[in-house]
Design an enzyme around this catalytic site. Structure first.
Site, short mmCIF file in Angstrom:
data_model
loop_
_atom_site.label_atom_id
_atom_site.label_comp_id
_atom_site.label_asym_id
_atom_site.label_seq_id
_atom_site.Cartn_x
_atom_site.Cartn_y
_atom_site.Cartn_z
N ASP A 153 8.33 -14.52 -7.31
CA ASP A 153 8.29 -13.96 -8.66
C ASP A 153 9.66 -13.55 -9.16
O ASP A 153 9.91 -13.56 -10.37
CB ASP A 153 7.35 -12.75 -8.71
CG ASP A 153 5.88 -13.15 -8.66
OD1 ASP A 153 5.60 -14.36 -8.70
OD2 ASP A 153 5.03 -12.25 -8.56
N ASP A 183 14.81 10.32 -16.88
CA ASP A 183 15.76 9.34 -16.36
C ASP A 183 15.99 8.19 -17.33
O ASP A 183 17.10 7.66 -17.42
CB ASP A 183 15.26 8.79 -15.02
CG ASP A 183 15.44 9.79 -13.88
OD1 ASP A 183 16.16 10.79 -14.08
OD2 ASP A 183 14.86 9.58 -12.81
N ARG A 189 11.96 -18.75 -3.46
CA ARG A 189 10.83 -19.07 -4.31
C ARG A 189 9.91 -17.85 -4.35
O ARG A 189 9.55 -17.32 -3.31
CB ARG A 189 10.06 -20.29 -3.79
CG ARG A 189 10.78 -21.61 -3.98
CD ARG A 189 10.00 -22.74 -3.32
NE ARG A 189 10.55 -24.03 -3.65
CZ ARG A 189 11.56 -24.61 -3.00
NH1 ARG A 189 12.12 -23.98 -1.97
NH2 ARG A 189 12.01 -25.79 -3.37
N THR A 227 16.11 4.14 -5.17
CA THR A 227 14.91 4.98 -5.23
C THR A 227 13.97 4.57 -6.36
O THR A 227 12.91 5.16 -6.52
CB THR A 227 15.30 6.45 -5.43
OG1 THR A 227 16.00 6.59 -6.67
CG2 THR A 227 16.18 6.94 -4.30
N ALA A 228 14.37 3.55 -7.15
CA ALA A 228 13.58 3.15 -8.31
C ALA A 228 12.73 1.93 -7.98
O ALA A 228 11.96 1.94 -7.02
CB ALA A 228 14.51 2.93 -9.50
N LYS A 241 12.57 0.63 -4.34
CA LYS A 241 11.73 1.35 -3.38
C LYS A 241 10.28 0.84 -3.45
O LYS A 241 9.61 0.71 -2.41
CB LYS A 241 11.79 2.85 -3.63
CG LYS A 241 11.00 3.68 -2.61
CD LYS A 241 11.17 5.16 -2.90
CE LYS A 241 10.39 5.99 -1.87
NZ LYS A 241 8.92 5.76 -1.96
#
Length: 268
Positions: free
Chosen positions: A150, A45, A148, A161-162, A165
């Protein structure tokens, strides 16, 4: 038909690339890396993502076919030992395709340079290097929250789906031309509040991020990263452009999800 071969540097991928290149020559295809009709990617991918960005200016006319040489390829339909069947399929190609939505990303910098525009196949993220990220989130032009945490991940349906997910986001069928916003480790307490849930955004709405004026932000667009500039505003919307995959042998979306994350041995 004009074909480009785009392979990663792996040993097996290079071997498959050489074999496929010779087979195309033997069957009288035209190899054209500049203006192809079909781009055949060989790898995984990540390789297909890299090819997508290389040929992003030709998306209206080019179709993609993925050959995977690793363990898993969500966008790749052919195995490295099936290239004879792939060549036969290309010989009988009738131009049909399957299309997936893309994400428009527009970046405005604090020094008021001309905005930069990007396309993402999977997702874009905004994070901070060294401390909590603080950014106002607007949906459809209206202030929704002050985030607020990360960072934030904005994904396409196929990109759901990457990374999305893994953040607890929903898996969305690519027929739904929507984008998804998922939080990355948000801060929620008596003082600071976010929705603390993934959001599905309608295709006509922009998602706008206006970060605090710190400069150590990291913007990613698929596998590409950008940092070192002070970002004044980020805008995200489902693009009017799409990526097109050659339709033959293209696995149905939910079958692809089941194959990637569950496995056929657990389907029964």
């Amino acid at each position: 038909m004009k074909i480009a071969i785009f392979a990663n540097d792996g040993r097996l991928s290079q071997i498959v690339s050489q074999r496929l290149r010779q087979k195309f020559k033997d069957t009288h295809f035209v190899l054209d890396d500049q203006n192809p009709d079909i781009v055949v990617t060989i790898g995984g991918d990540g390789t297909l993502l890299a090819a997508f960005h290389k040929y992003s200016a030709l998306l209206e006319t080019v179709r993609f076919v993925g050959v995977h040489t690793g363990h898993l390829g969500f966008y790749t339909d052919w195995r490295d030992d099936e290239i004879d069947d792939l060549v036969i399929s290309l010989q009988s190609d009738n131009g049909q395709s399957i299309s997936y939505p893309l994400l428009d990303v527009r970046v405005t910098y604090a020094d008021k340079q001309k905005p930069e525009n990007f396309l993402a196949l999977n997702e874009a993220t905004l994070k901070r290097w060294s401390a909590t990220m603080v950014t106002d989130v607007y949906i459809g032009g209206e202030l929704f929250e002050r985030f607020r945490g990360d960072g934030l991940c904005i994904s396409t349906p196929s990109g759901s789906t990457a990374y999305n997910k893994s953040l607890g986001g929903a898996v969305i069928h690519p027929n739904l031309k929507v984008l998804q916003v998922a939080e990355i480790s948000s801060i929620n307490n008596r003082v600071f509040r976010t929705l603390s849930s993934p959001m599905i955004i309608a295709p006509n709405d922009w998602v706008t991020l206006i970060p605090a004026r710190e400069s150590d932000y990291l913007l990613t667009v698929d596998q590409n990263s950008f940092h070192g500039k002070k970002i004044a505003q980020l805008r995200f919307k489902i693009s009017k452009k799409s990526i097109h995959f050659a339709k033959y042998r293209h696995m149905q979306f939910w079958q692809r999800v089941q194959d990637a994350f569950i496995g056929s041995e657990y389907a029964n």
